[in-house]
Design a protein around this motif. Structure first.
Motif, mmCIF file in Angstrom:
data_model
loop_
_atom_site.group_PDB
_atom_site.id
_atom_site.type_symbol
_atom_site.label_atom_id
_atom_site.label_comp_id
_atom_site.label_asym_id
_atom_site.label_seq_id
_atom_site.Cartn_x
_atom_site.Cartn_y
_atom_site.Cartn_z
ATOM 1 N N GLY B 13 55.258 -9.483 89.302
ATOM 2 C CA GLY B 13 55.930 -9.988 90.487
ATOM 3 C C GLY B 13 57.143 -9.126 90.792
ATOM 4 N N ALA B 17 63.436 -11.875 91.669
ATOM 5 C CA ALA B 17 63.508 -12.145 90.233
ATOM 6 C C ALA B 17 62.923 -10.991 89.429
ATOM 7 C CB ALA B 17 62.767 -13.454 89.917
ATOM 8 N N ASP B 36 52.893 -5.870 91.422
ATOM 9 C CA ASP B 36 52.942 -6.853 92.510
ATOM 10 C C ASP B 36 51.703 -6.669 93.374
ATOM 11 O OD1 ASP B 36 55.306 -8.738 93.872
ATOM 12 O OD2 ASP B 36 53.748 -8.066 95.262
ATOM 13 N N ASP B 37 51.244 -7.774 93.938
ATOM 14 C CA ASP B 37 50.014 -7.691 94.726
ATOM 15 C C ASP B 37 50.245 -7.240 96.168
ATOM 16 O OD1 ASP B 37 51.312 -10.034 95.244
ATOM 17 O OD2 ASP B 37 49.566 -11.320 95.056
ATOM 18 N N ASN B 38 51.502 -7.169 96.588
ATOM 19 C CA ASN B 38 51.756 -6.701 97.957
ATOM 20 C C ASN B 38 51.800 -5.182 98.027
ATOM 21 O OD1 ASN B 38 52.302 -9.232 99.556
ATOM 22 N ND2 ASN B 38 53.589 -9.527 97.743
ATOM 23 N N GLN B 44 58.732 -12.657 98.639
ATOM 24 C CA GLN B 44 58.641 -13.434 99.879
ATOM 25 C C GLN B 44 59.823 -13.184 100.803
ATOM 26 O OE1 GLN B 44 56.149 -14.907 100.833
ATOM 27 N NE2 GLN B 44 54.956 -15.481 99.019
ATOM 28 N N ILE B 45 61.007 -13.201 100.232
ATOM 29 C CA ILE B 45 62.197 -13.192 101.087
ATOM 30 C C ILE B 45 62.524 -11.788 101.571
ATOM 31 C CG2 ILE B 45 63.741 -13.092 99.073
ATOM 32 C CD1 ILE B 45 65.661 -14.849 100.662
ATOM 33 N N ARG B 80 48.574 -4.512 93.045
ATOM 34 C CA ARG B 80 47.886 -4.908 91.822
ATOM 35 C C ARG B 80 47.939 -6.415 91.694
ATOM 36 N NH1 ARG B 80 49.155 0.572 91.930
ATOM 37 N NH2 ARG B 80 48.207 1.656 90.176
ATOM 38 N N VAL B 82 47.231 -9.493 89.307
ATOM 39 C CA VAL B 82 46.923 -9.857 87.926
ATOM 40 C C VAL B 82 45.955 -11.040 87.941
ATOM 41 C CG1 VAL B 82 47.868 -10.773 85.769
ATOM 42 C CG2 VAL B 82 49.112 -9.006 87.040
ATOM 43 N N GLY B 115 57.011 -16.105 91.486
ATOM 44 C CA GLY B 115 57.458 -16.719 92.728
ATOM 45 C C GLY B 115 56.803 -18.049 93.049
ATOM 46 N N GLN B 138 56.344 -16.878 109.538
ATOM 47 C CA GLN B 138 57.418 -15.899 109.385
ATOM 48 C C GLN B 138 56.852 -14.557 108.872
ATOM 49 O OE1 GLN B 138 60.149 -16.615 106.181
ATOM 50 N NE2 GLN B 138 61.893 -15.864 107.352
ATOM 51 N N LEU B 160 63.980 -23.588 103.950
ATOM 52 C CA LEU B 160 63.197 -22.536 104.573
ATOM 53 C C LEU B 160 63.032 -22.758 106.082
ATOM 54 C CD1 LEU B 160 61.501 -20.044 104.137
ATOM 55 C CD2 LEU B 160 59.599 -21.478 103.414
ATOM 56 N N GLU B 296 61.290 -18.729 90.724
ATOM 57 C CA GLU B 296 60.748 -20.027 91.141
ATOM 58 C C GLU B 296 59.837 -20.753 90.131
ATOM 59 O OE1 GLU B 296 62.647 -20.578 93.352
ATOM 60 O OE2 GLU B 296 62.199 -19.777 95.349
ATOM 61 N N ILE B 303 66.861 -17.641 95.912
ATOM 62 C CA ILE B 303 67.019 -16.225 95.560
ATOM 63 C C ILE B 303 68.139 -15.964 94.559
ATOM 64 C CG2 ILE B 303 68.396 -15.860 97.661
ATOM 65 C CD1 ILE B 303 67.238 -12.968 97.625
HETATM 66 C C1 LIG Z 1 56.177 -18.007 102.380
HETATM 67 C C2 LIG Z 1 57.616 -18.010 101.907
HETATM 68 C C3 LIG Z 1 58.651 -17.597 102.748
HETATM 69 C C4 LIG Z 1 59.961 -17.618 102.311
HETATM 70 N N1 LIG Z 1 60.945 -17.243 103.186
HETATM 71 C C5 LIG Z 1 62.252 -17.332 102.780
HETATM 72 C C6 LIG Z 1 63.327 -17.010 103.674
HETATM 73 O O1 LIG Z 1 63.113 -16.613 104.809
HETATM 74 N N2 LIG Z 1 64.593 -17.155 103.246
HETATM 75 C C7 LIG Z 1 64.875 -17.602 101.972
HETATM 76 O O2 LIG Z 1 66.076 -17.707 101.622
HETATM 77 N N3 LIG Z 1 63.891 -17.885 101.089
HETATM 78 C C8 LIG Z 1 62.587 -17.799 101.472
HETATM 79 N N4 LIG Z 1 61.614 -18.133 100.613
HETATM 80 C C9 LIG Z 1 61.986 -18.525 99.240
HETATM 81 C C10 LIG Z 1 62.005 -17.254 98.376
HETATM 82 O O3 LIG Z 1 60.683 -16.906 98.066
HETATM 83 C C11 LIG Z 1 62.650 -17.401 97.051
HETATM 84 O O4 LIG Z 1 63.897 -17.998 97.148
HETATM 85 C C12 LIG Z 1 62.838 -16.052 96.339
HETATM 86 O O5 LIG Z 1 62.140 -15.032 96.978
HETATM 87 C C13 LIG Z 1 62.319 -16.191 94.950
HETATM 88 O O6 LIG Z 1 62.147 -14.949 94.328
HETATM 89 P P1 LIG Z 1 61.061 -14.727 93.242
HETATM 90 O O7 LIG Z 1 61.219 -13.338 92.787
HETATM 91 O O8 LIG Z 1 61.130 -15.827 92.240
HETATM 92 O O9 LIG Z 1 59.661 -14.944 93.968
HETATM 93 P P2 LIG Z 1 58.894 -14.149 95.122
HETATM 94 O O10 LIG Z 1 59.838 -13.548 96.074
HETATM 95 O O11 LIG Z 1 57.897 -15.110 95.645
HETATM 96 O O12 LIG Z 1 58.149 -12.945 94.361
HETATM 97 C C14 LIG Z 1 57.021 -13.110 93.552
HETATM 98 C C15 LIG Z 1 56.135 -11.903 93.718
HETATM 99 O O13 LIG Z 1 55.115 -11.938 92.729
HETATM 100 C C16 LIG Z 1 53.892 -11.607 93.309
HETATM 101 N N5 LIG Z 1 52.821 -12.186 92.499
HETATM 102 C C17 LIG Z 1 52.589 -13.490 92.225
HETATM 103 N N6 LIG Z 1 51.506 -13.625 91.436
HETATM 104 C C18 LIG Z 1 51.038 -12.370 91.219
HETATM 105 C C19 LIG Z 1 49.908 -11.869 90.493
HETATM 106 N N7 LIG Z 1 49.068 -12.681 89.825
HETATM 107 N N8 LIG Z 1 49.695 -10.536 90.483
HETATM 108 C C20 LIG Z 1 50.547 -9.690 91.124
HETATM 109 N N9 LIG Z 1 51.634 -10.129 91.835
HETATM 110 C C21 LIG Z 1 51.862 -11.457 91.878
HETATM 111 C C22 LIG Z 1 53.994 -12.221 94.701
HETATM 112 O O14 LIG Z 1 53.066 -11.689 95.620
HETATM 113 C C23 LIG Z 1 55.417 -11.892 95.062
HETATM 114 O O15 LIG Z 1 55.496 -10.625 95.652
HETATM 115 C C24 LIG Z 1 60.267 -18.084 101.013
HETATM 116 C C25 LIG Z 1 59.236 -18.485 100.168
HETATM 117 C C26 LIG Z 1 57.922 -18.459 100.597
HETATM 118 C C27 LIG Z 1 56.810 -18.904 99.662
#
Ligand SMILES: Cc1cc2nc3c(=O)[nH]c(=O)nc-3n(C[C@H](O)[C@H](O)[C@H](O)COP(=O)(O)OP(=O)(O)OC[C@H]3O[C@@H](n4cnc5c(N)ncnc54)[C@H](O)[C@@H]3O)c2cc1C
Ligand SMILES: Cc1cc2nc3c(=O)[nH]c(=O)nc-3n(C[C@H](O)[C@H](O)[C@H](O)COP(=O)(O)OP(=O)(O)OC[C@H]3O[C@@H](n4cnc5c(N)ncnc54)[C@H](O)[C@@H]3O)c2cc1C
Lengths: 375, 432
Positions: B13, B17, B36-38, B44-45, B80, B82, B115, B138, B160, B296, B303
């Motif tokens: 991911g 984080a 990351d898969d993107n 997300q953010i 990628r 997982v 996430g 979004q 959100l 998350e 964030i």
């Molecule tokens: C659809 C959506 C929109 C959001 N928009 C906002 C916003 O506008 N403003 C705001 O303050 N907060 C927003 N949030 C909340 C925000 O996601 C979190 O606060 C913050 O990004 C958390 O960070 P993170 O690194 O824990 O997770 P994330 O940012 O979600 O990152 C996790 C990453 O891991 C990747 N991943 C997960 N599983 C796998 C796997 N099996 N293999 C490879 N990669 C994987 C995901 O694709 C993602 O890129 C949004 C959340 C979502 C779900």
């Protein structure tokens, strides 16, 4: 007081409950309505005539005829499809086996026909080219087992059967004690407990693990249930782990891919090495499937007896308890054999002669074998 | 085919984080790989795409974070997914133009930073074209979906909603209402509690300001999405505050009910859970000693929690002190708990679905079909709910809330993969 208490609500227990209810008996099903962890929830649902032994042939042929007879009445959710089986022969040796099998089926009046290499390829274009040929058994079919079990249980309920969600902690001498401490009584108790031997530890049953994979929807890619004839060589060894090419077209357009057989171990976890062996085998026969999307993999346990035949009828031989009856040990054929087994069991209870000879399935045969195999 | 790839620290991911974790571990001299898969890092953010005015500050934060990640020497491998994991390696599917390739990556320490996804709830009309997840719309807008001049209702629950509304407005949409199911009282309490975290308060206020005169209706929710006469186009939504029901015309509905953590890999590995969240200690260590979890999946907290937790885990992997961060993590966790309390779903939302409302889109399962079963496994076996390509990721949390039963078992493959990915041809050669 029940006439019959069935313990276990898998496809076998549900079929037995329905059959008993059809007799007008007062029936209870203990552990009914919950299929999680059962073989019925895991199995492939191939309705197939098998000729490992004369007794197996008789029971599968009888049961398949019962399935065909009720096909019209089954709910749509049971996904019955008379797609037929093609036994695939990879080489000359397997072709000889296929011919022998064909002769056996014809002898039983079961429709079966040999396919040349070209006919095989036409029937199933995605099979690899230059396979030796095949044997088609057009009246075999497939079903979705959990919904079929639910149908049987629903029929039983409609006829007045009572379903008790709790598990049985003991079952003997006409008394079934439930997990909450309450006791139900019945003239007869039928154990249809799958691989779970806790109620009768003398049951000579071992779990035989199998892996399955399901794909996304690809209608028309496979048209018949396809099984390699090498399966006959591998599936019936009682000791070694084995895999075989076994692909089933679901009415949803999905493909269900099997199969593996393993002894020992009770963990339902996916074993990546086994999964890989199984899928490698699949790709040997249908290389194109590698591109298809696999949605989910899971495992299940077949209830295997030492002689590969089920235990149907009174428990005499394994227990002195005259109230105890058995419908267990169906290995990889419990979906197919559920309706036939239920009929035989009730014939036995009524003391009437059934459509096929019931003696090969009686527990009494285990008296000798148990000592030998499980000493 | 290349041999299995080895690394000291593997981060799954690349959201805030994961980026923070990878950066800290790599700066601490560990060999680090981030998957990351993107297409790009950011999660997300910090998703790539058009950037709205009020997102500029966020964007510079993102830029700084990505630059620092790059300088740290951590190796970023995107696209990628997982799909399988054990205590010693993960398998990831890489989609390339030439087809898909399986990569096996062996690690000494693993940091899960997967996430969250949006929670969705079934209500009549949700399958109409024009109805989107809030974050989903979004993300679409960020990748170029035009909303200029469209009337949009943003509904559901959680912080959100404001962010999404602000973003849509800055892209030229007319946001006619923001519909928040949480009651005003709870929201006021929440707002007051933010005095210790002025940054969050300012951001919220800024979002609020940017949607100008748009009504922010609290204690209200969508009961139905309505199509134009006999048509398939969204025309309006029916809203209620529990007493009164009215109709609001719109072209698009963006509707999301806060977030559900992505915990599948942690479940597969057998990590201990606390409710829906992965249990971690002060070092972000799960019940499995060499597996960490950040962001998350340890509890939805946004964030700032993600960044702090990520850094803690990265430092822990590198054997560096993380004491200076512990107060921040505790503050952010407390914020997460307040989020959870403030945006807890109201009971009325359980009864929105009608008998013929679809609850599982993959398999076309209706609400009437899933009622009255013994549990999730029975629902699934008898109705096919959750058996499709999403494997219950979408319908599972909805059914959990509405009927109180959770999807039971997580297995590999975690995502649909070409069967080839599970065969020897690729992995075996990788293993040499
Ligand atoms: C659809 C959506 C929109 C959001 N928009 C906002 C916003 O506008 N403003 C705001 O303050 N907060 C927003 N949030 C909340 C925000 O996601 C979190 O606060 C913050 O990004 C958390 O960070 P993170 O690194 O824990 O997770 P994330 O940012 O979600 O990152 C996790 C990453 O891991 C990747 N991943 C997960 N599983 C796998 C796997 N099996 N293999 C490879 N990669 C994987 C995901 O694709 C993602 O890129 C949004 C959340 C979502 C779900
Ligand atoms: C991978 C695999 C593939 C298969 N493919 C096929 C196929 O293609 N064709 C075919 O015909 N067959 C197939 N089978 C075999 C078939 O699935 C089984 O033979 C059949 O489901 C057995 O049904 P059952 O009712 O005997 O047992 P189960 O379905 O296991 O049901 C037994 C039930 O009894 C319950 N129970 C046990 N003890 C108690 C207690 N004390 N109190 C209350 N309840 C209790 C259990 O919880 C369980 O629900 C396959 C099996 C596997 C594993």
């Amino acid at each position: 007081m029940f006439d019959v208490l069935v313990v276990g609500g898998g496809i076998v227990g549900s079929a037995v409950a329905r059959e008993c209810a059809l007799e007008g008996w007062r029936v209870g099903v203990v552990g009914g309505g919950n299929l999680s962890g059962s073989a019925t929830a895991a199995g492939m649902g191939h309705l197939v005539v098998m000729d490992d032994s004369p007794a197996q042939l008789a029971l599968t042929a009888y049961s398949r005829s019962l399935w065909r007879g009720m096909a019209q009445r089954l709910p749509k959710t049971a996904e019955y499809d008379g797609c037929g089986t093609i036994w695939v022969a990879a080489d000359e040796e397997e072709l000889i086996e296929a011919r022998a099998k064909c002769a056996v089926y014809e002898g039983m009046g079961i429709e079966a026909r040999m396919l040349s290499s070209a006919e095989l390829s036409e029937a199933e274009p995605h099979l690899r080219k230059r396979l030796a040929g095949g044997l088609i058994v057009p009246e075999d079919g497939v079903i979705y087992p959990p919904a079929a079990a639910q149908y049987f249980l629903g029929e039983a309920k409609r006829l007045g059967a009572e379903v008790v969600g709790l598990r049985a902690v003991s079952a003997a001498h006409g008394e079934v004690r439930l997990a909450d401490g309450s006791v139900l009584t019945a003239e007869r108790i039928v154990l249809a407990v799958g691989t779970d031997c806790t109620l009768l530890p003398s049951l000579p049953i071992q779990g035989r693990k199998g892996h399955l994979v399901i794909t996304d929807r690809y209608p028309g890619v496979v048209r018949h249930q396809l099984v390699e004839l090498g399966y006959l060589k591998s599936a019936h060894k009682l000791t070694e782990d084995s895999v075989a090419f076994n692909v089933q077209p679901r009415p949803t357009g999905q493909l269900m891919i099997g199969s593996s057989r393993q002894y020992g171990g009770t963990s339902a976890e996916i074993e990546p090495a086994m999964l890989r062996r199984m899928l490698d085998r699949t790709m040997e026969y249908m290389p194109g499937l590698g591109q298809l999307s696999g949605l989910r993999a899971w495992t299940g346990f077949r209830a295997a007896t030492p002689d590969k035949l089920p235990l149907i009828g009174q428990a005499a031989g394994l227990s002195e308890d005259e109230s105890l009856w058995l419908a267990v040990g169906f290995e990889g054929l419990g979906i197919t054999n559920a309706p036939g087994a239920a009929r035989l069991l009730v014939d036995g209870m009524k003391g009437r002669t059934g459509a096929i000879d019931a003696t090969p399935y009686l527990a009494a045969r285990m008296c000798r074998q148990v000592g030998v195999v499980y000493a | 085919m290349s041999a299995a790839i080895r690394t000291e620290v593997l981060v799954v991911g690349a959201g805030p984080a994961g980026i923070a974790a990878a950066t800290a571990a790599a700066e601490g001299d560990c060999k680090v790989i981030v998957l990351d898969d993107n297409r790009k890092a950011g999660g997300q953010i910090w998703r790539e795409g058009s950037v709205a005015v009020q997102e500029q500050e966020k964007d510079s934060k993102k830029r700084r974070a990505l630059e620092r990640l790059q300088r740290s020497g951590a190796e970023l491998r995107t696209r990628r997914t997982v799909f399988a994991a054990t205590a010693g390696f993960v398998d990831a599917l890489q989609e390339t133009v030439a087809g898909s390739v399986t990569e096996r990556i062996e690690f000494e320490q693993l940091i899960l930073a997967t996430g969250a996804r949006e929670r969705w709830l079934p209500f009549p009309g949700w399958t109409l074209p024009g109805v989107f997840g809030a974050g989903g719309l979004q993300a679409l807008v960020r990748s170029g979906f035009p909303v200029k001049g469209k009337r949009v209702v943003v509904a559901g629950t959680g912080p959100l909603l404001l962010a999404v509304a602000a973003h849509l407005a800055s892209d030229g949409a007319f946001v006619s209402a923001i519909v928040e199911q949480a009651p005003l009282g709870k929201l006021m309490k929440f707002a007051v509690s933010l005095w210790r975290q002025p940054g969050k308060w300012i951001q919220g206020a800024r979002y609020r300001a940017s949607v100008g005169k748009t009504a922010y209706r609290t204690g209200c929710w969508v009961v139905e999405a309505i199509a134009a006469d006999h048509g398939q186009e969204l025309r309006a939504v029916r809203l209620t505050d529990g007493k009164r029901t009215w109709t609001e015309a719109c072209d698009l509905l963006a509707c999301g009910y806060h977030l559900v953590p992505n915990t599948e890999i942690a479940e597969l590995l057998g990590c201990t859970f606390e409710g829906d969240a992965v249990r971690v200690d002060a070092d972000q260590r799960t019940s499995i000693a060499h597996v960490f979890c950040v962001g998350e999946p340890t509890g939805i907290a946004g964030i700032d929690a993600a960044l702090a937790e990520g850094e803690v885990a990265g430092l822990a992997c590198a054997g560096k002190s993380r004491d200076s961060l512990s107060a921040r993590v505790i503050t952010e966790r407390a914020f997460g708990n307040r989020l959870q309390r403030t945006f807890a779903l109201r009971g009325e939302l359980r009864s929105l679905a009608k008998a013929d409302t679809i609850v599982c889109r993959c398999e076309d399962v209706r609400f009437a079909d899933v009622r009255g079963h013994a549990g999730w496994s029975d629902i699934k076996l008898q109705t096919r709910c959750g058996m499709g390509p999403c494997q219950g990721r979408v319908c599972g949390p909805a059914i959990d809330f509405v009927l109180g039963c959770k999807p039971a078992s997580v297995r590999q493959p975690l995502y649909p993969v070409p069967l080839q990915a599970l065969c020897s041809s690729l992995t075996e050669m990788n293993e040499i």
